[in-house]
Design a protein around this motif. Structure first.
Motif, PDB file in Angstrom:
ATOM      1  N   ASP A   5       3.838  -0.902  -1.994  1.00 30.74           N
ATOM      2  CA  ASP A   5       3.550   0.493  -2.314  1.00 30.74           C
ATOM      3  C   ASP A   5       3.461   0.921  -3.739  1.00 30.74           C
ATOM      4  OD1 ASP A   5       2.958   3.235  -0.664  1.00 30.74           O
ATOM      5  OD2 ASP A   5       4.430   3.423  -2.282  1.00 30.74           O
ATOM      6  N   ALA A   6       4.542   0.547  -4.426  1.00 29.82           N
ATOM      7  CA  ALA A   6       4.483   0.947  -5.746  1.00 29.82           C
ATOM      8  C   ALA A   6       3.488   0.356  -6.617  1.00 29.82           C
ATOM      9  CB  ALA A   6       5.967   0.496  -6.263  1.00 29.82           C
ATOM     10  N   ASP A  26       0.367  -0.802  -5.666  1.00 29.17           N
ATOM     11  CA  ASP A  26      -0.653  -0.152  -5.070  1.00 29.17           C
ATOM     12  C   ASP A  26      -1.202   1.228  -5.600  1.00 29.17           C
ATOM     13  OD1 ASP A  26      -1.264  -2.301  -3.960  1.00 29.17           O
ATOM     14  OD2 ASP A  26      -0.926  -1.626  -1.957  1.00 29.17           O
ATOM     15  N   ASN A  27       0.157   1.772  -5.925  1.00 29.33           N
ATOM     16  CA  ASN A  27      -0.033   3.229  -6.373  1.00 29.33           C
ATOM     17  C   ASN A  27       0.406   3.752  -7.728  1.00 29.33           C
ATOM     18  OD1 ASN A  27      -0.842   4.853  -3.853  1.00 29.33           O
ATOM     19  ND2 ASN A  27       0.666   3.475  -2.898  1.00 29.33           N
ATOM     20  N   GLY A  28       0.656   2.523  -8.438  1.00 27.70           N
ATOM     21  CA  GLY A  28       0.858   2.888 -10.204  1.00 27.70           C
ATOM     22  C   GLY A  28       2.224   3.247 -10.269  1.00 27.70           C
ATOM     23  N   TYR A  29       3.206   2.841  -9.561  1.00 24.88           N
ATOM     24  CA  TYR A  29       4.480   3.359 -10.087  1.00 24.88           C
ATOM     25  C   TYR A  29       5.548   2.058 -10.250  1.00 24.88           C
ATOM     26  CZ  TYR A  29       6.269   3.923  -5.164  1.00 24.88           C
ATOM     27  OH  TYR A  29       6.519   3.719  -3.971  1.00 24.88           O
ATOM     28  N   GLU A  52       1.408   0.265 -15.451  1.00 27.75           N
ATOM     29  CA  GLU A  52      -0.171   0.298 -15.658  1.00 27.75           C
ATOM     30  C   GLU A  52      -0.789  -1.046 -15.330  1.00 27.75           C
ATOM     31  OE1 GLU A  52      -1.346   4.199 -18.455  1.00 27.75           O
ATOM     32  OE2 GLU A  52      -1.284   2.028 -18.994  1.00 27.75           O
ATOM     33  N   ARG A  97       8.133   9.846  -4.481  1.00 21.10           N
ATOM     34  CA  ARG A  97       7.140   8.753  -3.808  1.00 21.10           C
ATOM     35  C   ARG A  97       7.882   8.316  -2.478  1.00 21.10           C
ATOM     36  NH1 ARG A  97       2.443   7.720  -6.256  1.00 21.10           N
ATOM     37  NH2 ARG A  97       2.677   7.866  -8.676  1.00 21.10           N
ATOM     38  N   ALA A 104       5.718   9.651   0.887  1.00 21.20           N
ATOM     39  CA  ALA A 104       4.386   8.964   1.182  1.00 21.20           C
ATOM     40  C   ALA A 104       4.538   7.476   1.891  1.00 21.20           C
ATOM     41  CB  ALA A 104       3.673   8.706  -0.004  1.00 21.20           C
ATOM     42  N   TYR A 105       5.571   6.807   1.056  1.00 20.19           N
ATOM     43  CA  TYR A 105       6.162   5.565   1.565  1.00 20.19           C
ATOM     44  C   TYR A 105       6.690   5.323   2.930  1.00 20.19           C
ATOM     45  CZ  TYR A 105       9.025   1.468   2.326  1.00 20.19           C
ATOM     46  OH  TYR A 105       9.281   0.123   2.923  1.00 20.19           O
ATOM     47  N   LYS A 130       3.895   5.931   5.717  1.00 18.34           N
ATOM     48  CA  LYS A 130       3.166   4.703   5.901  1.00 18.34           C
ATOM     49  C   LYS A 130       4.233   3.534   6.759  1.00 18.34           C
ATOM     50  CE  LYS A 130       1.151   4.475   1.464  1.00 18.34           C
ATOM     51  NZ  LYS A 130       0.697   3.682   0.473  1.00 18.34           N
TER      52      LYS A 130
END
Length: 292
Positions: free
Chosen positions: A12-13, A15-18, A223, A283, A286-287, A290
């Motif tokens: 999840d991290a 895929d979502n840029g963190y 990134e 975050r 959202a995690y 899912k």
């Protein structure tokens, strides 16, 4: 909530840029502080353990701390074994309740490293836990492991792809120019290598040697696919220095709980800073939606 597996969390991290902050706990107080910091920021967190810490406190004590602080927490918490070379300890941790384990056979030639890592893959599957493995030699000092700069080996992207394809890892640790411990001079982080490795492996990267890196370096690494960032040395210094600072400021105060609380607050502030810096704030919902 129960401790969570690291694999879907890091996916999840990535895929979502963190990136998820991973801190090497020292005792119950630091464990409690890192989860409290994550709760205040509504963020996931990884509580890591070194082999030396396990040898000092025992499996039973450590897993009880982390479960205690996580069970009433609304945020995802992982209990992860950091840099371990001992298969018996790895299995003992997986059996005791760790939700992620790391094999570090990076000093071995590629095929031997892969073979050792496959054995740990079997352990991870047996207990249903996440797994991290390392390819390449990360310089610096990590507990009792010492890798001199001249002995460090940056990870080859093509080798990384072969390694990750064979293991289905939760996290991939590799050498990209960072170092364990404090930096002496400016680190030369190979961002192109980070990007290329992540493009080929499609596996969340664990960035070791996070203490002392600049905010710009963290941002560029995230990134390019770094999804787990390790902080250990910084915690050790805050843990000790906050104790010293309190006693220096109040030399006649011998109430242990006030001193311990000052140490707790200093560590929590440090944890919060890194969690927010890595993009973990807010975050967790959202995690969890899912994962439900």
């Amino acid at each position: 909530m129960p401790l969570v597996n690291m694999k879907p969390l890091l996916r999840d991290a990535m895929d979502n840029g963190y990136a998820v902050a991973a801190f090497n706990l020292v005792d119950y107080g630091t464990t409690k502080a890192m989860v409290a910091a994550a709760e205040e920021l509504n963020a996931p967190v990884i509580c890591q353990t070194s082999t030396k810490t396990i040898q000092y406190w025992s499996h039973k004590e450590i897993v009880s701390w982390v479960r205690t602080v996580a069970e009433d927490s609304p945020v995802p918490v992982v209990l992860h074994l950091d840099h371990c070379k001992d298969l018996a300890m790895i299995e003992a941790c997986a059996k005791a309740g760790w939700t992620s384990i790391m094999i570090d056979a990076s000093e071995l030639p590629f095929e031997e490293n892969l073979e050792m890592s496959k054995r740990v893959r079997d352990i991870a599957e047996k207990y249903g836990v996440g797994m991290e493995a390392e390819l390449g030699q990360i310089m610096g000092v990590e507990d009792d492991m010492h890798v001199a700069e001249e002995d460090s080996v940056l990870t080859d992207p093509e080798d990384a792809q072969r390694f990750c394809d064979a293991l289905d890892l939760s996290a991939f640790a590799c050498a990209v120019g960072t170092a364990h411990g404090f930096y002496h001079g400016d680190p030369v982080v190979d961002f192109d290598r980070i990007k290329r490795i992540n493009e080929l492996t499609k596996t969340p990267m664990a960035l070791h040697g996070g203490t002392g890196l600049s905010d710009e370096t963290f941002l560029k690494a995230i990134e390019r696919g770094s999804a787990k960032i390790n902080i250990s040395t910084n915690l050790k210094h805050v843990f000790v220095q906050s104790f010293v600072d309190y006693h220096t400021a109040k030399p006649t105060d011998f109430e242990p709980l006030r001193l311990i609380d000052a140490q707790y607050q200093a560590c929590k502030t440090m944890f919060s800073g890194f969690i927010e810096k890595f993009g973990g704030k807010d975050r967790a919902p959202a995690y969890l939606s899912k994962a439900a």
